[in-house]
Each structure stands twice: as C-alpha cells, then as structure tokens.
Write an enzyme that holds these catalytic residues in place. Structure first.
Site, mmCIF file in Angstrom:
data_model
loop_
_atom_site.group_PDB
_atom_site.id
_atom_site.type_symbol
_atom_site.label_atom_id
_atom_site.label_comp_id
_atom_site.label_asym_id
_atom_site.label_seq_id
_atom_site.Cartn_x
_atom_site.Cartn_y
_atom_site.Cartn_z
ATOM 1 N N ARG A 85 -7.029 -18.227 1.458
ATOM 2 C CA ARG A 85 -7.686 -17.611 2.492
ATOM 3 C C ARG A 85 -8.216 -18.314 3.575
ATOM 4 O O ARG A 85 -8.734 -17.817 4.447
ATOM 5 C CB ARG A 85 -9.074 -16.932 1.705
ATOM 6 C CG ARG A 85 -8.717 -15.694 0.707
ATOM 7 C CD ARG A 85 -10.090 -15.260 0.140
ATOM 8 N NE ARG A 85 -9.721 -14.862 -0.996
ATOM 9 C CZ ARG A 85 -10.833 -14.361 -2.251
ATOM 10 N NH1 ARG A 85 -12.085 -14.407 -1.823
ATOM 11 N NH2 ARG A 85 -10.345 -13.944 -3.106
ATOM 12 N N GLU A 111 -9.360 -23.001 -8.594
ATOM 13 C CA GLU A 111 -8.397 -21.841 -8.378
ATOM 14 C C GLU A 111 -8.537 -22.087 -6.568
ATOM 15 O O GLU A 111 -9.601 -21.879 -6.064
ATOM 16 C CB GLU A 111 -8.572 -20.567 -8.712
ATOM 17 C CG GLU A 111 -7.986 -19.423 -7.952
ATOM 18 C CD GLU A 111 -8.544 -18.075 -8.348
ATOM 19 O OE1 GLU A 111 -8.866 -17.872 -9.387
ATOM 20 O OE2 GLU A 111 -8.692 -17.251 -7.341
ATOM 21 N N LYS A 167 -7.147 -10.693 -14.480
ATOM 22 C CA LYS A 167 -8.422 -11.111 -13.773
ATOM 23 C C LYS A 167 -8.939 -9.566 -13.456
ATOM 24 O O LYS A 167 -8.180 -8.741 -12.812
ATOM 25 C CB LYS A 167 -8.036 -11.496 -12.282
ATOM 26 C CG LYS A 167 -8.928 -11.973 -11.402
ATOM 27 C CD LYS A 167 -8.338 -12.734 -10.134
ATOM 28 C CE LYS A 167 -9.153 -12.480 -8.769
ATOM 29 N NZ LYS A 167 -9.693 -13.844 -8.441
ATOM 30 N N THR A 193 -5.448 -15.759 -4.740
ATOM 31 C CA THR A 193 -5.220 -14.702 -3.599
ATOM 32 C C THR A 193 -3.864 -14.620 -3.192
ATOM 33 O O THR A 193 -3.358 -14.483 -2.083
ATOM 34 C CB THR A 193 -5.922 -15.247 -2.231
ATOM 35 O OG1 THR A 193 -7.435 -15.873 -2.814
ATOM 36 C CG2 THR A 193 -6.336 -13.876 -1.571
HETATM 37 C C1 3PG Z 1 -12.187 -14.343 -6.313
HETATM 38 O O1 3PG Z 1 -11.314 -14.623 -5.589
HETATM 39 O O2 3PG Z 1 -12.188 -14.343 -7.326
HETATM 40 C C2 3PG Z 1 -13.615 -13.868 -5.727
HETATM 41 O O3 3PG Z 1 -13.469 -13.838 -4.116
HETATM 42 C C3 3PG Z 1 -14.815 -14.671 -6.187
HETATM 43 O O4 3PG Z 1 -15.828 -13.949 -5.638
HETATM 44 P P1 3PG Z 1 -17.252 -14.568 -5.641
HETATM 45 O O5 3PG Z 1 -17.388 -15.190 -4.290
HETATM 46 O O6 3PG Z 1 -18.284 -13.151 -5.759
HETATM 47 O O7 3PG Z 1 -17.611 -15.343 -6.610
#
Ligand code: 3PG
Length: 189
Positions: A48, A44, A133, A73
């Site tokens: 960002r 994924e 999610k 995102t």
């Molecule tokens: C996501 O977008 O799924 C999260 O930002 C992942 O978060 P993590 O850095 O705590 O794994």
C-alpha cells in the site's frame, strides 16, 4: 493434507500477524528489531505504499532465518511473480479470484486468500483452500460473522483482520474456527 503450499504451519506458529505499511525502507530495521525483541516471528508487509517492494527486499535480507516475511494486499498475478523473485515466505490477498488463487498455488509459496462473503468462501473451497483471511473482519460482521461461519463452513479456519486491536483480538482468537489474527495494531511504524 498440505493446503495452500503449507500456510497452516505459518499460521499455527504465528497467532498474531503484524500487518505493516512501510512509507520508507528506513523504517524497516527498527520495526524488525522490535518484533524480534517481542518474540514475533513474522511480518505481513502491505503493498500500500511506494516503498513496499524496497522494504520487502530489505526485510528478507536482515531477518533471522526462521522469521517469515509475507507480502499482503496482493491484488494481481504480476505482484505474485515479483514475490516469487524476492523469495518471500508467504502471500496474503484481501480478496480472491480464481486467477489469483491459481497463481498463488503455482508459486509454491504458502498463501492466504481473503474472503468476506459466503459465496467467496465457497469459491475458495472449490479451489481446495481451507485457511482464509476474513477481511475486513469488522465490516463482515465481526465476531457474529465468525460464529455463523463456524457452523456453515466447518472445514474453514480463518485469520480475521481489519478492526482488530489489543482489546478485542483475544476473544476472536479463542474461536475454534480462528487459527490466527492479524492487524496493524501489533507493530506501529
Ligand atoms: C489488513 O490488511 O489486514 C488490514 O488492513 C489490517 O487492518 P487494521 O488496520 O484494522 O488492523
């Protein structure tokens, strides 16, 4: 039933989903090689960073045919349109509005909307979503939230992300209402 354009199949085949932010497209090749060597068959890529779209396009070009390239995102319908033109394999959003879910459904691409609260889960259920999610998992209450949601929302299977790591993910994945988990700890670029 084929919920969310078939996202279940991708989640069942990928119990751990690496969430990756590329700061340069030069990081892509090595990351994909490492994932493929570790028998991980999906990624994924988050939106960002400025390099995200270039990285997604490159990924789609170099991965093996059965490797799934997802985009995360996603926060607006324009981004979903761009994903359609890049022929990405799945869509992930950190939250979900009616407009965003409709667009993802119409894209024909498997998609995973994000939720955190009971009302958001109910809204997603109203759109006939079954795979969500749970984000940010740690802020939503962690394992306690997952366990509570199991009895309140028996139709829903979650993919928790946010605050998971090598030490805690197995216990989360073992819950009956968890189909897969995701996070940045799986692939560091
Ligand atoms: C996501 O977008 O799924 C999260 O930002 C992942 O978060 P993590 O850095 O705590 O794994």
């Amino acid at each position: 039933m084929n919920y969310q354009n078939g996202i279940e199949e991708i989640l069942l085949a990928n119990k751990k989903i690496p969430v990756v932010t590329f700061n340069s497209k030069d990081q892509v090749k090595l990351a994909i090689e490492q994932l493929e060597a570790a028998s991980v068959t999906c990624i994924e890529i988050t939106l960002r960073s400025d390099a995200a779209w270039e990285a997604i396009a490159l990924c789609k070009k170099i991965v093996k045919p059965d490797f799934k390239v997802g985009v995360g995102t996603l926060v607006n319908v324009e981004q979903v349109s761009r994903c359609i033109s890049l022929d990405v394999d799945f869509l992930v959003s950190p939250g979900a509005t009616s407009m965003l879910i409709d667009k993802m459904q119409m894209s024909g691409i498997p998609y995973l909307p994000g939720v955190m609260t009971p009302s958001e889960i109910i809204s997603a259920l109203e759109k006939d979503c079954r795979f969500l999610k749970l984000f940010p998992f740690n802020l939503a209450g962690g394992l306690a939230a997952v366990k509570t949601y199991a009895s309140v929302f028996p139709k829903i299977k979650f993919c928790p992300t946010g605050g998971l790591n090598e030490k805690n993910y197995e216990e989360v994945l073992a819950q009956n209402n968890v189909i897969s988990v995701g996070g940045t700890w799986i692939c560091e670029v």
